[in-house]
Design an enzyme around this catalytic site. Structure first.
Site, PDB file in Angstrom:
ATOM      1  N   SER A  32       0.623  -3.423   1.903  1.00 43.18           N
ATOM      2  CA  SER A  32       1.492  -4.162   0.970  1.00 43.18           C
ATOM      3  C   SER A  32       2.158  -3.181   0.242  1.00 43.18           C
ATOM      4  O   SER A  32       3.134  -3.341  -0.553  1.00 43.18           O
ATOM      5  CB  SER A  32       0.560  -4.917  -0.014  1.00 43.18           C
ATOM      6  OG  SER A  32      -0.466  -3.891  -0.623  1.00 43.18           O
ATOM      7  N   CYS A  33       1.902  -1.871   0.205  1.00 44.26           N
ATOM      8  CA  CYS A  33       2.681  -0.782  -0.337  1.00 44.26           C
ATOM      9  C   CYS A  33       4.020  -0.569   0.237  1.00 44.26           C
ATOM     10  O   CYS A  33       4.413  -1.160   1.140  1.00 44.26           O
ATOM     11  CB  CYS A  33       2.060   0.575  -0.267  1.00 44.26           C
ATOM     12  SG  CYS A  33       0.521   0.771  -1.100  1.00 44.26           S
ATOM     13  N   MET A  34       4.895  -0.089  -0.725  1.00 46.54           N
ATOM     14  CA  MET A  34       6.463  -0.021  -0.471  1.00 46.54           C
ATOM     15  C   MET A  34       6.886   1.486   0.199  1.00 46.54           C
ATOM     16  O   MET A  34       6.444   2.419  -0.901  1.00 46.54           O
ATOM     17  CB  MET A  34       7.395  -0.391  -1.412  1.00 46.54           C
ATOM     18  CG  MET A  34       7.705  -1.792  -1.351  1.00 46.54           C
ATOM     19  SD  MET A  34       8.075  -2.748  -0.099  1.00 46.54           S
ATOM     20  CE  MET A  34       9.802  -2.280   0.015  1.00 46.54           C
ATOM     21  N   GLY A  96       5.527  -3.715   2.208  1.00 47.29           N
ATOM     22  CA  GLY A  96       5.432  -5.217   1.401  1.00 47.29           C
ATOM     23  C   GLY A  96       4.932  -6.389   2.460  1.00 47.29           C
ATOM     24  O   GLY A  96       5.162  -7.410   2.249  1.00 47.29           O
TER      25      GLY A  96
END
Lengths: 164, 188
Positions: A32-34, A96
């Site tokens: 989910s990190c960018m 994401g």
């Protein structure tokens, strides 16, 4: 003869900037990190942000790079200090994802999607835009920025590295 | 499995948690043994207090391929449980659960993922029950979610929901193997 490339890991909540053409900035295993990469092709300087959460509110962690909004502001500042000009920046991003996929019908916190939105909002507010992106979905990604030429790539499990 | 550590963490609390999680892991292994119908031996769980950001490196690196089985605890005890297995070990486990010759499972399709989800459900429930009994509190697990991906991406679920880049977690490592002695230990 090509110089030997050197991988520089960009961990959770970190920013790395480099002018060394041998460096490859790498954000491993983005869920989910960018990962947001920026590169100035004239100054030949590149940077990569590995942000965890979308927006830093007043009570958030002091670590600016942990958040998409404050992390992008810091990435821009550091690139400018390293000789980049905003108008020349090439911006690309990845990440994401919703790692829980269909197992998370309630979309718990929906952090991946919120990270994407936060990145676009920041870029729009600063008159920048992502020239390319590989975002959303349910698969993890590793993002690389090649400082020598600004090439940016993404690799998912079971797939080869692909340009974005 | 990961359990977030409270801020007020001292040696006494660490020892108490270690006792609790060891009991939880023992119960979880018992549940797994019942599931596969094979007596299992388990190693003494190793309990480490590590920065969350370091966990991927302890699991083969953030880009290494793994299976994560994720549950949340609800009730008087709330928290998150993530059972992480190296991809190759998950294939071996699937063979064991489905009573197949080792090496049969080559990919993780819907059936295999369902079996791994059930493994997580069972071991997670046993683990939580042990903790709940120890603490005298009620807890129940949510349905499990199975992720097959890079370790770093799998751990993002924990990192993002707690926002804890700089936080420390209690990491448990345990190896288990069938008592026949023919199989190699599987660690997770």
């Amino acid at each position: 003869m090509l110089a030997e490339l050197c991988s520089v890991a960009v961990g959770l909540g970190e920013i790395k900037i480099s002018r060394n053409p041998a460096d490859v900035l790498v954000a491993y295993g983005l869920g989910s990190c960018m990962g947001v990469g920026m590169y100035d092709p004239e100054a030949r300087v590149g940077g990569l942000l590995h942000a965890v959460l979308p927006v830093r509110n007043g009570t958030g962690d002091v670590l600016a790079a942990k958040y998409v909004d404050t992390g992008l502001a810091q990435l821009l500042d550091e690139l400018t200090q390293a000789g980049a000009e905003r108008r020349r920046l090439i911006v690309r991003m990845a990440g994401g994802a919703n790692m829980l996929g269909m197992s998370d019908p309630a979309r718990l916190f929906n952090i991946g999607q919120r990270n994407i939105v936060a990145a676009h909002e920041f870029l729009t507010a600063h008159r920048l835009r992502a020239q390319a992106q590989t975002v959303g979905g349910t698969a993890g990604r590793t993002m690389r920025v090649y400082v020598a030429n600004g090439r940016m790539t993404v690799r998912s499990m079971g797939h080869h590295e692909q340009d974005i | 499995m990961l359990t977030e550590i409270p801020v007020e963490f001292d040696e006494k609390l660490r020892t108490l948690l270690k006792i609790m999680v060891e009991e939880g892991v023992t119960y979880a292994a018992r549940g797994f043994s019942d599931m596969v119908g094979t007596p299992l031996s388990i190693s003494r769980p190793q309990v480490h207090l590590v920065p969350l950001a370091e966990v991927p490196n302890l699991l083969g690196g953030p880009e290494s391929e793994a299976v994560g089985i994720y549950l949340r605890a609800q009730g008087e005890i709330s928290g998150q449980i993530m059972l992480i297995l190296a991809y190759a070990k998950a294939l071996e486990l699937t063979d064991m659960m489905m009573s197949q010759t080792p090496g049969t499972t080559q990919t993780l399709g819907a059936m295999e993922r369902s079996a791994l989800a059930e493994l997580g459900n069972l071991t997670g429930t046993f683990f939580l029950n042990a903790l709940a009994a120890f603490a005298g509190l009620g807890a129940r697990p949510t349905p499990p979610a199975v992720m097959v991906d890079m370790v770093g991406a799998i751990l993002d679920v924990i990192v993002a929901t707690h926002g804890g880049v700089g936080k420390q977690v209690l990491m448990l490592q345990v190896a288990f193997w069938a008592r026949s002695g023919k199989s190699r230990p599987i660690s997770g």
